[in-house]
Design a protein around this motif. Structure first.
Motif, PDB file in Angstrom:
ATOM      1  N   ARG A 164       5.374  -8.268  20.945  1.00 10.17           N
ATOM      2  CA  ARG A 164       5.534  -8.397  19.470  1.00 10.17           C
ATOM      3  C   ARG A 164       4.426  -9.617  19.253  1.00 10.17           C
ATOM      4  O   ARG A 164       3.790  -9.779  18.099  1.00 10.17           O
ATOM      5  N   GLU A 165       4.590 -10.790  20.063  1.00  8.92           N
ATOM      6  CA  GLU A 165       3.854 -11.848  19.755  1.00  8.92           C
ATOM      7  C   GLU A 165       2.290 -11.786  20.338  1.00  8.92           C
ATOM      8  O   GLU A 165       1.587 -12.518  19.269  1.00  8.92           O
ATOM      9  N   GLU A 166       2.066 -11.105  20.917  1.00  5.83           N
ATOM     10  CA  GLU A 166       0.627 -10.649  21.283  1.00  5.83           C
ATOM     11  C   GLU A 166       0.029  -9.980  20.155  1.00  5.83           C
ATOM     12  O   GLU A 166      -1.155 -10.199  19.762  1.00  5.83           O
ATOM     13  N   PHE A 167       0.931  -9.019  19.356  1.00  6.06           N
ATOM     14  CA  PHE A 167       0.253  -8.068  18.625  1.00  6.06           C
ATOM     15  C   PHE A 167       0.039  -9.153  17.075  1.00  6.06           C
ATOM     16  O   PHE A 167      -0.916  -9.129  16.730  1.00  6.06           O
ATOM     17  N   VAL A 168       1.046 -10.020  16.982  1.00  2.22           N
ATOM     18  CA  VAL A 168       1.000 -11.058  15.748  1.00  2.22           C
ATOM     19  C   VAL A 168      -0.377 -11.788  15.985  1.00  2.22           C
ATOM     20  O   VAL A 168      -1.245 -12.026  15.056  1.00  2.22           O
ATOM     21  N   ARG A 169      -0.632 -12.204  17.179  1.00  6.59           N
ATOM     22  CA  ARG A 169      -1.859 -13.189  17.585  1.00  6.59           C
ATOM     23  C   ARG A 169      -3.173 -12.428  17.310  1.00  6.59           C
ATOM     24  O   ARG A 169      -3.712 -13.020  16.790  1.00  6.59           O
TER      25      ARG A 169
END
Length: 295
Positions: A164-169
């Motif tokens: 999730r955090e990687e997608f947001v980034r």
């Protein structure tokens, strides 16, 4: 082109009916003869999907890598123990719904003669699978598999820790319109035109908003809703993004005409506000959106 939920359903079906089996692998069409020879006679250890990529991992360290593309589809058949759909693949070939069931041969005597341009055929003691029309069909090494995965963004259907955090980034570092980024496989693996349109509508996001202008909270909601809607697709074998209250009859399964909020509904009233649904092209693909809700 099949979206990621179909490829994950394929991986699950291969895992259920072929994993642990020593398979005969051939290429009736002949275009995959060399690759088939490398896999023939080996045990299928695991089927894995990431986005729109399918990997069938064999005991000799090689994998069958398949990307269905616009026209690829798998057909299946076998005895009563061979469960699952009889065809999964490109909507242009079989429609958006799967066909089945596969295990409908009361007395299984082996696979039928190949019909059409069968790129690869897999055969076990209980059933068979034929691939036609795929963009990619290759026997590759474990290093090759890692190379393919390294080029892809996180897969909402795997939803691994940190995804999730990687997608947001990845989304928020690009100035490209979010309507394009949602289908960029290096940002988000597995999403196609239907999920792109539907998730952006459900989260009331303007498709032309640059990724850099999307705040972290909104980007996180896009990920969460993609996980939810695509997981429903894996469960149901079709894409339904509307709630039962909008279906004709209000219960049972969604009629095709009621399954989506905006996809292929250009010129029809928005289900939320009544504004006519718009359609244009972005990145050479049709984009459907509500000009009033998505501002």
């Amino acid at each position: 082109m099949p979206e990621g939920h179909s490829v994950h359903r394929l991986a699950r079906q291969f895992q259920d009916v072929f994993a642990g089996e020593r398979l005969q692998v051939s290429s009736p069409q002949g275009r995959f003869a060399e690759g088939a020879a490398l896999l023939d006679g080996h045990v299928l250890e695991e089927a894995m999907a990431h986005g729109k990529q399918l990997f069938l991992q064999f005991g000799n360290g090689l994998s069958l890598h398949v990307h269905l593309g616009l026209y690829g589809a798998w057909s299946f058949g076998g005895d009563s123990s061979f469960t699952g759909a009889s065809s999964i693949g490109a909507p242009r070939r079989i429609g958006e719904r799967e066909t089945g069931p596969a295990g409908d041969e009361p007395v299984y005597t082996g696979p039928p003669p190949p019909v059409g341009a069968v790129r690869v055929r897999l055969v076990s003691g209980h059933g068979w699978a034929d691939l036609r029309g795929a963009t990619t069909c290759a026997a590759i090494t474990a290093d090759d598999v890692r190379s393919v995965l390294d080029r892809l963004g996180p897969d909402p259907l795997r939803n691994l820790p940190g995804d999730r955090e990687e997608f947001v980034r990845r989304l928020r570092r690009r100035k490209t319109a979010v309507g394009l980024l949602m289908m960029d496989q290096s940002v988000l693996a597995g999403v196609g035109n239907i999920y792109r349109a539907e998730v952006l509508f459900r989260q009331a996001v303007d498709p032309w908003t640059p990724g850099t202008a999307i705040d972290a909270e909104t980007a996180g909601r896009l990920w969460d809703d993609t996980v939810s809607t695509m997981s429903d697709g894996v469960r149901d074998g079709r894409i339904v993004t509307t709630p039962p209250r909008l279906w004709t009859g209000g219960h049972g399964s969604a009629p095709d005409a009621d399954a989506h909020f905006v996809y292929k509904r250009q010129g029809l009233p928005c289900r939320a506000c009544g504004t006519l649904v718009g359609m244009t092209e972005i990145g050479a693909r049709k984009l459907y959106w509500c000009p009033a809700c998505q501002v």
